[in-house]
Design a protein around this motif. Structure first.
Motif, PDB file in Angstrom:
ATOM      1  N   ALA A  52       0.814  -1.212   0.000  1.00  0.00           N
ATOM      2  CA  ALA A  52       0.000   0.000   0.000  1.00  0.00           C
ATOM      3  C   ALA A  52       0.846   1.259   0.000  1.00  0.00           C
ATOM      4  N   ALA A  53       2.002   1.205   0.626  1.00  0.00           N
ATOM      5  CA  ALA A  53       2.837   2.397   0.726  1.00  0.00           C
ATOM      6  C   ALA A  53       3.308   2.883  -0.631  1.00  0.00           C
ATOM      7  N   GLN A  54       3.321   1.985  -1.604  1.00  0.00           N
ATOM      8  CA  GLN A  54       3.817   2.376  -2.925  1.00  0.00           C
ATOM      9  C   GLN A  54       2.680   2.814  -3.846  1.00  0.00           C
ATOM     10  N   ASN A  55       1.493   2.957  -3.325  1.00  0.00           N
ATOM     11  CA  ASN A  55       0.344   3.324  -4.147  1.00  0.00           C
ATOM     12  C   ASN A  55      -0.172   4.693  -3.756  1.00  0.00           C
ATOM     13  N   ASN A  56      -0.290   5.567  -4.716  1.00  0.00           N
ATOM     14  CA  ASN A  56      -0.915   6.853  -4.453  1.00  0.00           C
ATOM     15  C   ASN A  56      -2.012   7.163  -5.455  1.00  0.00           C
ATOM     16  N   VAL A  57      -2.351   6.207  -6.312  1.00  0.00           N
ATOM     17  CA  VAL A  57      -3.469   6.352  -7.237  1.00  0.00           C
ATOM     18  C   VAL A  57      -4.269   5.052  -7.232  1.00  0.00           C
ATOM     19  N   ASP A  58      -5.489   5.149  -7.682  1.00  0.00           N
ATOM     20  CA  ASP A  58      -6.344   3.972  -7.813  1.00  0.00           C
ATOM     21  C   ASP A  58      -6.443   3.624  -9.289  1.00  0.00           C
ATOM     22  N   PRO A  59      -5.659   2.677  -9.769  1.00  0.00           N
ATOM     23  CA  PRO A  59      -5.685   2.370 -11.204  1.00  0.00           C
ATOM     24  C   PRO A  59      -6.990   1.709 -11.607  1.00  0.00           C
ATOM     25  N   LYS A  60      -7.383   1.976 -12.825  1.00  0.00           N
ATOM     26  CA  LYS A  60      -8.567   1.355 -13.402  1.00  0.00           C
ATOM     27  C   LYS A  60      -8.125   0.629 -14.669  1.00  0.00           C
ATOM     28  N   ILE A  61      -8.828  -0.435 -15.013  1.00  0.00           N
ATOM     29  CA  ILE A  61      -8.431  -1.232 -16.172  1.00  0.00           C
ATOM     30  C   ILE A  61      -9.633  -1.437 -17.076  1.00  0.00           C
ATOM     31  N   ALA A  62      -9.424  -1.232 -18.366  1.00  0.00           N
ATOM     32  CA  ALA A  62     -10.481  -1.444 -19.349  1.00  0.00           C
ATOM     33  C   ALA A  62      -9.925  -2.305 -20.468  1.00  0.00           C
ATOM     34  N   VAL A  63     -10.639  -3.386 -20.791  1.00  0.00           N
ATOM     35  CA  VAL A  63     -10.216  -4.253 -21.881  1.00  0.00           C
ATOM     36  C   VAL A  63     -11.175  -4.062 -23.039  1.00  0.00           C
ATOM     37  N   ASP A  64     -10.604  -3.680 -24.184  1.00  0.00           N
ATOM     38  CA  ASP A  64     -11.415  -3.376 -25.362  1.00  0.00           C
ATOM     39  C   ASP A  64     -12.540  -2.409 -25.010  1.00  0.00           C
ATOM     40  N   GLY A  65     -12.213  -1.476 -24.125  1.00  0.00           N
ATOM     41  CA  GLY A  65     -13.158  -0.428 -23.754  1.00  0.00           C
ATOM     42  C   GLY A  65     -14.172  -0.812 -22.701  1.00  0.00           C
ATOM     43  N   LYS A  66     -14.079  -2.013 -22.125  1.00  0.00           N
ATOM     44  CA  LYS A  66     -15.057  -2.464 -21.144  1.00  0.00           C
ATOM     45  C   LYS A  66     -14.363  -2.868 -19.840  1.00  0.00           C
ATOM     46  N   SER A  67     -15.114  -2.778 -18.739  1.00  0.00           N
ATOM     47  CA  SER A  67     -14.566  -3.121 -17.438  1.00  0.00           C
ATOM     48  C   SER A  67     -15.020  -4.513 -17.019  1.00  0.00           C
ATOM     49  N   LEU A  68     -14.253  -5.098 -16.061  1.00  0.00           N
ATOM     50  CA  LEU A  68     -14.537  -6.460 -15.597  1.00  0.00           C
ATOM     51  C   LEU A  68     -14.481  -6.491 -14.076  1.00  0.00           C
ATOM     52  N   ASP A  69     -15.401  -7.221 -13.452  1.00  0.00           N
ATOM     53  CA  ASP A  69     -15.438  -7.340 -11.995  1.00  0.00           C
ATOM     54  C   ASP A  69     -14.222  -8.125 -11.520  1.00  0.00           C
ATOM     55  N   MET A  70     -13.375  -7.502 -10.725  1.00  0.00           N
ATOM     56  CA  MET A  70     -12.148  -8.137 -10.276  1.00  0.00           C
ATOM     57  C   MET A  70     -12.293  -8.855  -8.942  1.00  0.00           C
ATOM     58  N   GLY A  71     -13.476  -8.835  -8.367  1.00  0.00           N
ATOM     59  CA  GLY A  71     -13.671  -9.551  -7.108  1.00  0.00           C
ATOM     60  C   GLY A  71     -13.044  -8.806  -5.938  1.00  0.00           C
ATOM     61  N   ASP A  72     -12.477  -9.569  -4.993  1.00  0.00           N
ATOM     62  CA  ASP A  72     -11.971  -8.957  -3.761  1.00  0.00           C
ATOM     63  C   ASP A  72     -10.522  -8.496  -3.868  1.00  0.00           C
ATOM     64  N   GLN A  73      -9.892  -8.694  -5.014  1.00  0.00           N
ATOM     65  CA  GLN A  73      -8.518  -8.235  -5.189  1.00  0.00           C
ATOM     66  C   GLN A  73      -8.468  -7.209  -6.317  1.00  0.00           C
ATOM     67  N   LEU A  74      -8.424  -5.960  -5.932  1.00  0.00           N
ATOM     68  CA  LEU A  74      -8.447  -4.897  -6.921  1.00  0.00           C
ATOM     69  C   LEU A  74      -7.044  -4.627  -7.467  1.00  0.00           C
ATOM     70  N   PRO A  75      -6.943  -4.117  -8.665  1.00  0.00           N
ATOM     71  CA  PRO A  75      -5.632  -3.761  -9.224  1.00  0.00           C
ATOM     72  C   PRO A  75      -4.954  -2.688  -8.373  1.00  0.00           C
ATOM     73  N   PHE A  76      -3.651  -2.636  -8.420  1.00  0.00           N
ATOM     74  CA  PHE A  76      -2.918  -1.601  -7.699  1.00  0.00           C
ATOM     75  C   PHE A  76      -1.592  -1.350  -8.414  1.00  0.00           C
ATOM     76  N   ILE A  77      -0.938  -0.264  -8.030  1.00  0.00           N
ATOM     77  CA  ILE A  77       0.346   0.119  -8.629  1.00  0.00           C
ATOM     78  C   ILE A  77       1.483  -0.358  -7.726  1.00  0.00           C
ATOM     79  N   TYR A  78       2.482  -1.005  -8.334  1.00  0.00           N
ATOM     80  CA  TYR A  78       3.671  -1.431  -7.588  1.00  0.00           C
ATOM     81  C   TYR A  78       4.878  -1.296  -8.514  1.00  0.00           C
ATOM     82  N   ASN A  79       5.884  -0.536  -8.057  1.00  0.00           N
ATOM     83  CA  ASN A  79       7.068  -0.303  -8.896  1.00  0.00           C
ATOM     84  C   ASN A  79       6.699   0.176 -10.305  1.00  0.00           C
TER      85      ASN A  79
END
Length: 476
Positions: A29-56
């Motif tokens: 968490a310390a390396q994250n200062n934004v909430d990334p969002k992901i779109a595949v072919d312009g559409k979003s997908l339910d990621m469940g209980d593990q959301l994407p995040f930024i690392y390195n």
């Protein structure tokens, strides 16, 4: 050991396709200062209980969600911290905390190793998945969105998907390819180079698009940003109301009464809409800083046949657009219609002529009629009549010298078998005047006359704006 990846791999990458915040892991968490969002072919997908995040500087996504979305089989060998994925003949082996990944028996090195979060989910870099599977990834640093595209997408299709998703994040609900607040570069990426760039309504830079009159878009800019968009292409929608829908569908889906006023100058000026019930041919609605106008075709089933979106400032600056009223609480200078200089007015008038010609042909093609050809002689006669009405202060097809359109055409040596003339005064722009003519039985008949072959348009813009269309039938 390896992992199978669906030939339609695009989905895999997208699997990361939802958007969201990030892992609950305090270490990451310390390396994250934004909430990334992901779109595949312009559409979003339910990621469940593990959301994407930024690392390195990498967007990390849960591998199981991605794989299983594609119908793949995921195995976890906990003793060895190994993840195996099998999908459509491909095998991938990932080892937690190792940058060595085996793809179909070939070892590859990645810059960020797969890792296990505190929620016991294995995450991998999105870019690695895309590169292994052949997808393309674009990063939108403004909206913090990672876009993943499968094969077969053109540059314009990618740009359209990206701008539409960014618009969705802002809460705008529209299928328009470009929208208010987007940039010139966005428009170029989605629609390409326009047919024309010209000075237009309220001295904005206006870009015109059409595909052999099968569709039509007019885009106006204030500086580098879109401030006005108009289209009459069937199917384009705002708030679920599309060109081709009925008046009742508009009234059921958007707010059409009890508007809050548009307030300016710290609340000292309030601009009110006219009552929608007073105008059968237009329905207005507000959404935040945006004004939407749905044009209604009363002659063909009360259906929407054009939609315009514009920023409220553009709307309020021209009192000729609609009959609103303003309440002044104190004197304020320079509020109201922007008045271009004479040189700009002449240039705007010429752009209106070209736009009216295009819009007329778009309407004819939509009605199954042949487009008209431009006629220079008719255009000169039309312009001369618009200027004469201004100079001698009258508004009529018959001038004070008792000459009509046929007389004027013959005097100019313009040949015709049949002739029609439409005139108008003080419509705000080309879009408004075309809709005004189409809302009048006689003017509409001239535009839709089957045997017409040519058209000339003349606009004179001084204190007032005069419009003239001269239609010719030159052959049987």
């Amino acid at each position: 050991m390896r992992i199978r990846w669906l030939l339609v791999l695009l989905a895999v990458v997208f699997c990361i396709s939802l958007f969201s915040c990030y892992s609950s892991s305090p270490l990451l968490a310390a390396q994250n200062n934004v909430d990334p969002k992901i779109a595949v072919d312009g559409k979003s997908l339910d990621m469940g209980d593990q959301l994407p995040f930024i690392y390195n500087n990498r967007v990390m996504v849960p591998i199981r969600v991605v794989s299983e979305y594609l119908g793949g089989k995921v195995s976890w060998l906990g003793l060895h911290n190994v993840v195996l994925i099998e999908l459509n003949g491909r095998e991938i082996e990932l080892v937690v905390n190792s940058k060595q990944v085996t793809v179909d028996g070939v070892v590859k090195t990645i810059d960020v190793a797969p890792m296990k979060t505190t929620s016991n989910r294995i995450v991998v870099p999105l870019r690695f998945i895309s590169e292994v599977l052949g997808f393309e990834v674009e990063w939108d640093s403004i909206n913090h969105v990672a876009y993943v595209f499968s094969s077969g997408y053109s540059l314009q299709e990618k740009a359209a998907a990206m701008t539409k998703f960014a618009r969705y994040l802002k809460g705008y609900q529209t299928s328009f390819p470009v929208f208010i607040g987007e940039t010139k570069q966005d428009v170029l990426s989605v629609l390409g180079q326009p047919i024309r760039k010209e000075l237009g309504y309220q001295a904005m830079e206006v870009w015109t698009y059409h595909n052999r009159y099968k569709d039509y878009y007019q885009v106006g800019f204030k500086g580098e940003q879109v401030a006005l968009v108009y289209t009459n292409k069937p199917g384009e929608d705002v708030f679920g109301v599309a060109v081709g829908d009925s008046r009742s569908q508009v009234q059921n889906k958007v707010q059409t009464s009890k508007f809050s006023p548009l307030i300016y100058d710290d609340g000292y000026i309030k601009v009110y809409f006219q009552d929608n019930d007073l105008d059968d041919s237009r329905i207005y609605t507000l959404n935040g800083d945006l004004v939407f106008i749905f044009y209604i075709d009363r002659f063909e089933g009360d259906k929407v046949w054009g939609i315009k979106a514009l920023h409220k400032d553009i709307f309020a600056e021209d009192h000729k657009l609609i009959n609103y009223r303003m309440t002044y609480i104190r004197d304020i200078n320079n509020f109201g219609k922007i008045e271009p200089g004479n040189k700009a007015k002449a240039e705007i008038a010429k752009s209106y002529e070209r736009q009216i010609f295009d819009l007329t042909n778009v309407i004819r093609v939509q009605k199954g009629l042949k487009p008209l050809l431009w006629h220079d002689g008719a255009a000169k006669v039309a312009y001369a009549h618009s200027k004469d009405m201004n100079d001698r202060d009258y508004f009529n097809h018959i001038c004070p010298s008792n000459k009509g359109p046929g007389d004027r055409a013959k005097a100019a040596g313009v040949y015709y078998i049949a002739l029609y003339e439409n005139i108008a005064k003080n419509y705000a722009n080309s879009i408004e005047v075309i809709h005004g003519w189409m809302d009048s039985d006689g003017h509409r008949s001239a535009i839709l006359a089957r045997d017409n072959t040519h058209l000339g348009v003349g606009v004179f813009y001084s204190k007032d704006i005069y419009y003239t269309q001269l239609f010719l039938q030159t052959s049987r």
